[in-house]
Design a protein around this motif. Structure first.
Motif, PDB file in Angstrom:
ATOM      1  N   LYS A 108       0.830  -1.209   0.000  1.00 45.35           N
ATOM      2  CA  LYS A 108       0.000   0.000   0.000  1.00 45.35           C
ATOM      3  C   LYS A 108       0.863   1.257   0.000  1.00 45.35           C
ATOM      4  N   ARG A 109       1.936   1.242   0.751  1.00 39.38           N
ATOM      5  CA  ARG A 109       2.838   2.391   0.811  1.00 39.38           C
ATOM      6  C   ARG A 109       3.463   2.651  -0.559  1.00 39.38           C
ATOM      7  N   GLU A 110       3.912   1.582  -1.202  1.00 44.11           N
ATOM      8  CA  GLU A 110       4.527   1.709  -2.519  1.00 44.11           C
ATOM      9  C   GLU A 110       3.491   2.150  -3.558  1.00 44.11           C
ATOM     10  N   LEU A 111       2.282   1.630  -3.446  1.00 42.78           N
ATOM     11  CA  LEU A 111       1.195   2.038  -4.343  1.00 42.78           C
ATOM     12  C   LEU A 111       0.929   3.531  -4.220  1.00 42.78           C
ATOM     13  N   PHE A 112       0.859   4.024  -3.000  1.00 40.33           N
ATOM     14  CA  PHE A 112       0.642   5.448  -2.779  1.00 40.33           C
ATOM     15  C   PHE A 112       1.763   6.276  -3.397  1.00 40.33           C
ATOM     16  N   GLU A 113       3.014   5.826  -3.221  1.00 42.64           N
ATOM     17  CA  GLU A 113       4.152   6.552  -3.771  1.00 42.64           C
ATOM     18  C   GLU A 113       4.085   6.625  -5.300  1.00 42.64           C
ATOM     19  N   VAL A 114       3.689   5.537  -5.940  1.00 40.40           N
ATOM     20  CA  VAL A 114       3.597   5.522  -7.406  1.00 40.40           C
ATOM     21  C   VAL A 114       2.468   6.436  -7.873  1.00 40.40           C
ATOM     22  N   ILE A 115       1.341   6.393  -7.193  1.00 45.76           N
ATOM     23  CA  ILE A 115       0.216   7.273  -7.549  1.00 45.76           C
ATOM     24  C   ILE A 115       0.645   8.733  -7.425  1.00 45.76           C
ATOM     25  N   ALA A 116       1.329   9.063  -6.345  1.00 48.14           N
ATOM     26  CA  ALA A 116       1.788  10.439  -6.145  1.00 48.14           C
ATOM     27  C   ALA A 116       2.818  10.832  -7.207  1.00 48.14           C
ATOM     28  N   GLN A 117       3.692   9.914  -7.549  1.00 48.60           N
ATOM     29  CA  GLN A 117       4.735  10.186  -8.537  1.00 48.60           C
ATOM     30  C   GLN A 117       4.130  10.403  -9.922  1.00 48.60           C
ATOM     31  N   GLU A 146      -1.271   2.707 -15.844  1.00 52.90           N
ATOM     32  CA  GLU A 146       0.174   2.962 -15.796  1.00 52.90           C
ATOM     33  C   GLU A 146       0.731   2.842 -14.374  1.00 52.90           C
ATOM     34  N   VAL A 147      -0.112   3.071 -13.386  1.00 58.50           N
ATOM     35  CA  VAL A 147       0.313   2.913 -11.989  1.00 58.50           C
ATOM     36  C   VAL A 147       0.685   1.456 -11.729  1.00 58.50           C
ATOM     37  N   PHE A 148      -0.170   0.546 -12.155  1.00 62.94           N
ATOM     38  CA  PHE A 148       0.104  -0.868 -11.917  1.00 62.94           C
ATOM     39  C   PHE A 148       1.226  -1.385 -12.810  1.00 62.94           C
ATOM     40  N   ASP A 149       1.347  -0.829 -14.013  1.00 58.86           N
ATOM     41  CA  ASP A 149       2.479  -1.199 -14.865  1.00 58.86           C
ATOM     42  C   ASP A 149       3.794  -0.842 -14.166  1.00 58.86           C
ATOM     43  N   GLU A 150       3.844   0.332 -13.549  1.00 58.43           N
ATOM     44  CA  GLU A 150       5.038   0.767 -12.824  1.00 58.43           C
ATOM     45  C   GLU A 150       5.233  -0.049 -11.548  1.00 58.43           C
ATOM     46  N   LYS A 164       6.781  -3.678 -11.873  1.00 58.07           N
ATOM     47  CA  LYS A 164       8.120  -3.868 -12.430  1.00 58.07           C
ATOM     48  C   LYS A 164       8.950  -4.680 -11.442  1.00 58.07           C
ATOM     49  N   PRO A 165       9.821  -5.557 -11.948  1.00 57.69           N
ATOM     50  CA  PRO A 165      10.595  -6.445 -11.061  1.00 57.69           C
ATOM     51  C   PRO A 165      11.357  -5.724  -9.953  1.00 57.69           C
ATOM     52  N   GLU A 166      11.956  -4.573 -10.255  1.00 60.61           N
ATOM     53  CA  GLU A 166      12.728  -3.880  -9.211  1.00 60.61           C
ATOM     54  C   GLU A 166      11.822  -3.356  -8.101  1.00 60.61           C
ATOM     55  N   ARG A 167      10.625  -2.912  -8.437  1.00 56.48           N
ATOM     56  CA  ARG A 167       9.673  -2.447  -7.409  1.00 56.48           C
ATOM     57  C   ARG A 167       9.142  -3.624  -6.610  1.00 56.48           C
TER      58      ARG A 167
END
Length: 54
Positions: free
Chosen positions: A4-13, A20-24, A27-30
Motif C-alpha cells: 500500500k505504501r509503494e502504491l501510494f508513492e507511485v500514484i503520487a509520482q 500505468e500505476v500498476f504497470d510501474e 516492475k521487477p525492481e519495485r
C-alpha cells in the motif's frame, strides 16, 4: 502495508490512478523492494476468507 505504501508513492509520482500505476508498480525492481520491506514487517494480515458457495 509495504504494498500500500509503494502504491501510494507511485500514484503520487505519476499523478494518476490508471493502468500505468500498476504497470510501474509491477516492475521487477519495485516488486523486489516491496518483498524486502514486507519481510521486515511484524504485522501480518491474512487474506480474507471467501464465502462458501451454496
Amino acid at each position: 502495508m509495504a504494498f500500500k505504501r509503494e502504491l501510494f508513492e507511485v500514484i503520487a509520482q505519476l499523478k494518476s490512478v490508471g493502468r500505468e500505476v500498476f504497470d510501474e508498480l509491477l516492475k521487477p525492481e519495485r516488486l523486489g523492494r516491496i518483498k524486502e520491506l514486507a519481510a521486515k514487517e511484524e504485522e501480518y494480515l491474512p487474506p480474507p476468507t471467501l464465502p462458501e458457495e451454496k
